[in-house]
Design an enzyme around this catalytic site. Structure first.
Site, PDB file in Angstrom:
ATOM      1  N   TYR A  60       4.279  11.416   3.091  1.00 37.87           N
ATOM      2  CA  TYR A  60       4.934   9.794   2.739  1.00 37.87           C
ATOM      3  C   TYR A  60       3.935   8.685   2.034  1.00 37.87           C
ATOM      4  CZ  TYR A  60       9.799   9.866   3.146  1.00 37.87           C
ATOM      5  OH  TYR A  60      11.911   9.887   3.184  1.00 37.87           O
ATOM      6  N   HIS A 100       2.234   5.562  -2.139  1.00 34.90           N
ATOM      7  CA  HIS A 100       1.386   3.609  -2.679  1.00 34.90           C
ATOM      8  C   HIS A 100       1.763   4.591  -4.048  1.00 34.90           C
ATOM      9  CE1 HIS A 100       0.495   3.518   1.570  1.00 34.90           C
ATOM     10  NE2 HIS A 100       0.866   2.316   1.604  1.00 34.90           N
TER      11      HIS A 100
END
Ligand code: HEM
Length: 632
Positions: free
Chosen positions: A379, A382
């Protein structure tokens, strides 16, 4: 028999030792997915066959990719007494009060890295400079907008954050590249290592958030956090007059989780505080005998379920835009028989037919629930964040669905932290939401890491600016290595995927191959996970890599099926009749926006999901039933 099958030359030699530990039945299942993987076409199968592939894979990952870290120290408790989500996540697992609570260990999906490479090999700043640094913003087309980007940060802040040590580490860029680095050196806190007592990993790290899907991003992760956000009147949460979050005397928003906040993130927090308060009002009207505590508890259950549902059947479906995934995600919530049958007859016939939600008992496949180190790593997205936020004029006379004109392009740095909060309060919720809806977010690709994050002021856990700026791109590479997360090829093997043997197996892009060669030489084993996930050739319709997806396939289901409040307690006795109805009638983020801003999506949103760029075309109607759709 299983042993002789696992030595078969059909199996990739680097996977044989993993397969040798499987039962005969699982070895046969592995043969099926391995065969399909060799042909590289599971995502091109007709929907039903694609679902079968995913079902087999998920089964194998449930058997071989769930590892518990730490002891099991909890106590038995009376589940009837805790028919609500507690402030710190305790008392959810039916047999153990501590599992899934704040401060428990991150689990693992595979053993810690077996890597011969050091923490600085190659130096994280070199990787950041040569492979991550954004040259020119690459967006995600019309598929995913800034609401979708903020949404996933919103969810991350519901689920995971690593506890830090009190000791700092300093990263100094090597001389040959220091001039090209925004920060030649920077300091940050190490991840706290705690001894686990587990055989395969002596130390582990702790999750400072509650890993359950319990809305802790707005409700807090413990008693103190919960007290800060409640009004203690009619179950409601604190919210300012303008519909945005309230702020403390230092300008920091008051909400469940305020670390690394920015305007888009705090807007979603405010939207779901509104949702919670609306649920409280509805419950109060229908159940006048409920006191503040009862209203709060029920509204939290309902709002958390709405969050989980939107993520499952709206956000994820946009992230992985294929018919097979649309079917798969709907099956997770409603089951193969679909919503209509479930609404009529309830949960009948097990997880496949009626979905994970409403199962008679939570299922953890013999491994206590936690989120995992590998889940955190996949995850790391950015790159979804752009360089500038595009603010639009919603008072213009643009006719229906036209993209409202740009008022200003604001550097993202000014949208973050306290400056971002000031901006947001000037702009207001509606303009912000419509602007976010119309802006595409970044693509998860190499050379697309936000440049403003390479000298970022990070927050501590209280949302306060830290004195030391950090180069997030380099730090993320360091973090995965520090936490013993396998590098890309080892990660793939552990996920039963065929490893790469040359850069050409990863990508067709010449420029990428050259850059990988420059940083890692010919050593594909050295490739960092984050870089591999960003470089990997994507499946059509997928905004993330296939490797990341296989972790999602496992964990997205686990967040639902392990949670008592999505399974045995997903009923009207726990949620109330009206509360359950609220969850059942809310299908998408658009439904929530429509509830709180009537008219907004009618005027500004042409597309089907609030997570795609709002002036894009709606999904085309197709008359072929979903399960019968052919290969894409
Ligand atoms: C303005 C927006 C954001 C800011 C300022 C921000 C900043 C940060 C910072 C400072 C960290 C801690 C790094 C460390 O010490 O290791 C972090 C961690 C993280 N962020 Fe973000 N982030 C933002 C948005 C996002 C988004 C959109 C995602 C998308 C999924 C994301 C995913 C993560 C993950 C997975 C971690 C690791 C958490 C952990 O170590 O437990 N962030 N972020």
């Amino acid at each position: 028999m299983a042993a002789s099958l696992s030595s078969s030359s059909f199996i990739h030699p680097q996977l044989r030792h993993i397969v040798s530990k499987m039962t005969l039945f699982d070895t046969l299942l592995f043969f099926v997915i391995h065969f399909v993987d060799k042909l590289g076409f599971w995502h091109r199968l007709p929907v039903l066959l694609g679902l079968a592939y995913m079902g087999i894979r998920r089964h194998l990952h449930q058997r071989y990719n769930l590892l518990h870290v730490g002891g099991i120290n909890g106590q038995k408790y009376e589940t009837e007494e805790f028919s609500y989500r507690t402030a710190d996540g305790k008392c959810n697992h039916p047999g153990d009060d501590i599992i899934g609570s704040q401060g428990t260990f991150f689990g693992r999906n595979m053993p810690p890295a077996n890597s011969r490479y050091g923490l600085l090999d190659p130096h994280p700043t070199v990787v950041a400079n040569k492979l991550l640094e954004r040259n020119k913003f690459i967006d995600n087309g019309k598929q995913f907008n800034m609401i979708a980007c903020s949404w996933i940060q919103f969810m991350i802040h519901d689920w995971i954050d690593h506890m830090e040590d009190t000791q700092q580490v300093e990263l100094k860029a090597p001389d040959k590249i220091a001039d090209g680095c925004p920060l030649k050196s920077f300091k940050f806190y190490k991840t706290k290592k705690v001894s686990t007592g587990s055989a395969y990993t002596k130390t582990g790290s702790l999750n400072t958030r509650t890993p359950w899907w319990d809305g802790s991003v707005i409700y807090g992760n413990n008693d103190d956090g919960m007290r800060k956000v409640r009004t203690f009147k009619d179950g409601r949460l604190r919210i300012a007059e303008d519909g945005l979050l309230e702020h403390d005397e230092n300008g920091i928003p008051i909400s469940g989780d305020i670390r690394n906040f920015w305007a888009g993130f705090s807007l979603l927090q405010a939207l779901f505080v509104k949702e919670h308060n609306a649920v409280c009002d509805m419950l109060k009207e229908n159940y006048p005998g409920f006191d503040d505590e009862k209203l709060y508890r029920h509204a939290r259950l309902v709002t958390s379920a709405v969050l989980a549902k939107i993520h499952t059947i709206d956000w994820t479906v946009e992230l992985l835009r294929t018919d097979t995934l649309l079917a798969g995600m709907r099956i997770n919530w409603y089951g193969f028989l679909g919503k209509k049958i479930k609404d009529l007859f309830g949960h009948i016939g097990g997880p496949v037919l009626s979905g994970l939600v409403g199962l008679r008992r939570p299922r953890d496949h013999g491994v206590p629930y936690s989120l995992t180190e590998e889940f955190v790593s996949v995850y790391r997205m950015h790159s979804l964040l752009p360089e500038k936020f595009i603010l639009r004029d919603i008072h213009s006379t643009a006719s229906e669905y036209e993209c409202p004109p740009v008022v200003e392009e604001v550097p993202m740095r000014e949208m973050a932290g306290k400056d971002g909060e000031k901006r947001l309060s000037k702009v207001g919720m509606e303009q912000m939401l419509v602007s976010m809806g119309h802006q595409a977010c970044g693509a998860i690709k190499l050379w697309n890491y936000p440049s403003w994050m390479r000298n970022l002021v990070p927050h501590d856990i209280n949302g306060v600016d830290r004195p030391d700026q950090v180069d997030m791109a380099a730090m993320e590479i360091y973090r995965d290595r520090e936490r013993g997360v396998a590098r890309y090829n080892e990660f793939r093997r552990n996920l039963l995927m065929i490893p790469i043997s040359s850069w050409e197996d990863l990508t067709d892009e010449e420029e990428v191959i050259e850059a990988l060669h420059d940083v890692y030489g010919n050593d594909v084993e050295k490739l960092d996970l984050l870089i591999g996930l960003h470089a990997e050739k994507k499946i059509k319709g997928f905004a993330i890599s296939e490797t990341a997806f296989f972790i999602f396939l496992l964990i997205a289901s686990r967040r639902l099926e392990s949670d008592r409040f999505f399974t045995s307690n997903f009923n009207s006795r726990t949620y109330t009749e009206r509360g359950l109805d609220w969850v059942n009638k809310t299908e998408t983020l658009k439904d929530v926006i429509d509830r709180h801003f009537p008219g907004m999506t009618k005027k500004w949103m042409k597309c089907t999901s609030a997570f795609s760029v709002w002036d894009s075309e709606p999904n085309q109607t197709t008359y072929i039933p979903l399960y019968l759709r052919p290969a894409p």
